[in-house]
Design a protein around this motif. Structure first.
Motif, PDB file in Angstrom:
ATOM      1  N   ALA A  29       9.880  16.863   5.721  1.00 45.95           N
ATOM      2  CA  ALA A  29      10.685  17.516   6.467  1.00 45.95           C
ATOM      3  C   ALA A  29      11.907  18.063   5.787  1.00 45.95           C
ATOM      4  N   ALA A  30      12.337  17.712   4.583  1.00 49.60           N
ATOM      5  CA  ALA A  30      13.136  18.311   3.701  1.00 49.60           C
ATOM      6  C   ALA A  30      12.507  19.639   3.027  1.00 49.60           C
ATOM      7  N   GLY A  31      11.164  19.404   2.969  1.00 50.91           N
ATOM      8  CA  GLY A  31      10.402  20.518   2.272  1.00 50.91           C
ATOM      9  C   GLY A  31      10.525  21.944   3.180  1.00 50.91           C
ATOM     10  N   HIS A  32      10.775  21.795   4.495  1.00 50.89           N
ATOM     11  CA  HIS A  32      10.886  23.067   5.453  1.00 50.89           C
ATOM     12  C   HIS A  32      12.428  23.257   5.648  1.00 50.89           C
ATOM     13  N   ALA A  33      13.435  22.750   4.552  1.00 47.01           N
ATOM     14  CA  ALA A  33      14.819  23.250   4.816  1.00 47.01           C
ATOM     15  C   ALA A  33      15.097  24.735   4.878  1.00 47.01           C
ATOM     16  N   ASP A  34      14.298  25.418   3.984  1.00 41.81           N
ATOM     17  CA  ASP A  34      14.425  26.932   3.960  1.00 41.81           C
ATOM     18  C   ASP A  34      14.328  27.576   5.356  1.00 41.81           C
ATOM     19  N   ALA A  35      13.850  27.050   6.367  1.00 43.94           N
ATOM     20  CA  ALA A  35      13.586  27.793   7.677  1.00 43.94           C
ATOM     21  C   ALA A  35      14.735  27.374   8.346  1.00 43.94           C
ATOM     22  N   GLU A  62      21.727  21.566  -0.830  1.00 41.94           N
ATOM     23  CA  GLU A  62      22.717  21.609  -2.023  1.00 41.94           C
ATOM     24  C   GLU A  62      22.081  22.565  -3.068  1.00 41.94           C
ATOM     25  N   ALA A  63      20.701  22.479  -3.290  1.00 39.17           N
ATOM     26  CA  ALA A  63      20.131  23.310  -4.387  1.00 39.17           C
ATOM     27  C   ALA A  63      20.181  24.635  -3.946  1.00 39.17           C
ATOM     28  N   ALA A  64      19.982  24.787  -2.614  1.00 41.13           N
ATOM     29  CA  ALA A  64      20.017  26.158  -1.727  1.00 41.13           C
ATOM     30  C   ALA A  64      21.487  26.887  -1.611  1.00 41.13           C
ATOM     31  N   GLY A  65      22.359  26.092  -2.348  1.00 41.38           N
ATOM     32  CA  GLY A  65      23.541  26.780  -2.264  1.00 41.38           C
ATOM     33  C   GLY A  65      24.407  26.162  -1.172  1.00 41.38           C
ATOM     34  N   ARG A  66      24.262  25.475  -0.150  1.00 41.70           N
ATOM     35  CA  ARG A  66      25.006  25.117   0.988  1.00 41.70           C
ATOM     36  C   ARG A  66      25.947  24.255   0.599  1.00 41.70           C
ATOM     37  N   ARG A  67      27.020  24.066   1.326  1.00 37.72           N
ATOM     38  CA  ARG A  67      28.185  23.398   1.054  1.00 37.72           C
ATOM     39  C   ARG A  67      28.015  22.121   2.173  1.00 37.72           C
ATOM     40  N   ILE A 145      26.138  25.875  15.189  1.00 40.82           N
ATOM     41  CA  ILE A 145      24.459  25.546  15.527  1.00 40.82           C
ATOM     42  C   ILE A 145      23.931  24.062  15.493  1.00 40.82           C
ATOM     43  N   ARG A 146      23.372  23.647  16.575  1.00 35.20           N
ATOM     44  CA  ARG A 146      23.184  22.207  16.416  1.00 35.20           C
ATOM     45  C   ARG A 146      21.516  21.998  16.268  1.00 35.20           C
ATOM     46  N   ILE A 147      21.367  21.391  15.320  1.00 32.12           N
ATOM     47  CA  ILE A 147      19.838  21.083  14.830  1.00 32.12           C
ATOM     48  C   ILE A 147      19.776  19.675  14.806  1.00 32.12           C
ATOM     49  N   GLY A 148      18.593  19.142  15.643  1.00 31.58           N
ATOM     50  CA  GLY A 148      17.978  17.658  15.395  1.00 31.58           C
ATOM     51  C   GLY A 148      17.147  17.555  14.035  1.00 31.58           C
ATOM     52  N   PHE A 149      17.257  16.256  13.793  1.00 30.57           N
ATOM     53  CA  PHE A 149      16.446  15.951  12.455  1.00 30.57           C
ATOM     54  C   PHE A 149      15.811  14.663  12.655  1.00 30.57           C
ATOM     55  N   THR A 173      11.548  18.678  11.690  1.00 29.40           N
ATOM     56  CA  THR A 173      10.491  17.461  11.622  1.00 29.40           C
ATOM     57  C   THR A 173       9.746  17.577  10.389  1.00 29.40           C
ATOM     58  N   GLU A 174       8.882  16.662   9.960  1.00 26.90           N
ATOM     59  CA  GLU A 174       7.941  16.507   9.017  1.00 26.90           C
ATOM     60  C   GLU A 174       6.795  17.633   9.060  1.00 26.90           C
ATOM     61  N   ALA A 175       6.824  18.078  10.318  1.00 27.30           N
ATOM     62  CA  ALA A 175       5.879  19.155  10.913  1.00 27.30           C
ATOM     63  C   ALA A 175       6.573  20.661  10.484  1.00 27.30           C
ATOM     64  N   GLY A 176       7.879  20.714  10.395  1.00 23.15           N
ATOM     65  CA  GLY A 176       8.463  22.278  10.198  1.00 23.15           C
ATOM     66  C   GLY A 176       9.729  22.118  11.095  1.00 23.15           C
ATOM     67  N   TYR A 177       9.908  23.243  11.247  1.00 24.60           N
ATOM     68  CA  TYR A 177      11.250  23.738  11.927  1.00 24.60           C
ATOM     69  C   TYR A 177      10.791  24.497  13.165  1.00 24.60           C
ATOM     70  N   ARG A 178      11.378  24.195  14.401  1.00 23.70           N
ATOM     71  CA  ARG A 178      11.021  24.604  15.600  1.00 23.70           C
ATOM     72  C   ARG A 178      12.456  24.958  16.381  1.00 23.70           C
TER      73      ARG A 178
END
Length: 180
Positions: A29-35, A62-67, A145-149, A173-178
């Protein structure tokens, strides 16, 4: 009320099974964080029980520069506040018994809140643990913005929402961002 109680019980059992069956789901799921939608300050949570763990996601964001920040319950019937946090920093239990940053940490206003859940539906409905902490916080910050994980397997057909339930803008989710 017993319907929601039964729904929560079934959803907890399903989530526990998903967690046991796929220990690498959080990393995928973290692999889709850029979405995820843009947001300079992102609120995460520290996983408890079978909630999808946010460790890999926090490192990616954090690596993408987000606080980053974490929620803190100061009073049980009030919206949560958010304190700055980075992976590895010390935590203490808040008024709800959840790991939270120390009182010295800066209070932040997140643009995006990543929330745990028991179940979600295709229109952004969210079933939480039942404490109302996120619903109160979302009501006090409707612009956030409200995002479920969660695990993809936590999706349900349709969820009946109550007036105080605030929907999600998307789910990761592990399947991606929706987006909803």
């Amino acid at each position: 009320m017993s319907d929601k109680h039964e729904l929560r019980s079934a959803a907890r059992a399903r989530r526990k099974g998903l967690a046991e069956g796929d220990p690498m789901a959080a990393s995928r799921a973290a692999g889709h964080a850029d979405a995820l939608p843009q947001g300079e300050v992102v609120a995460l949570y520290r996983a408890m029980g079978s909630e999808l763990d946010t460790d890999a996601l926090s490192v990616a964001l954090e690596a993408a520069g987000r606080r980053l920040c974490l929620p803190v319950v100061l009073e049980r019937d009030a919206p949560m506040i958010f304190r700055a946090w980075s992976p590895g920093e010390p935590l203490e239990m808040d008024a709800a018994g959840c790991p939270a940053p120390l009182p010295l940490a800066e209070v932040l206003d997140p643009d995006l809140i990543i929330t745990p859940l028991l179940a979600f539906d295709a229109s952004g409905g969210r079933l939480g643990q039942g404490g109302g902490y996120y619903d109160r916080t979302f009501a006090a910050r409707p612009e956030v913005i409200r995002i479920g994980f969660s695990y993809a397997g936590q999706a349900v057909e349709v969820m009946s929402l109550e007036a105080h339930d605030m929907g999600l803008h998307g789910v990761l989710t592990e399947a991606g961002y929706r987006a909803f």
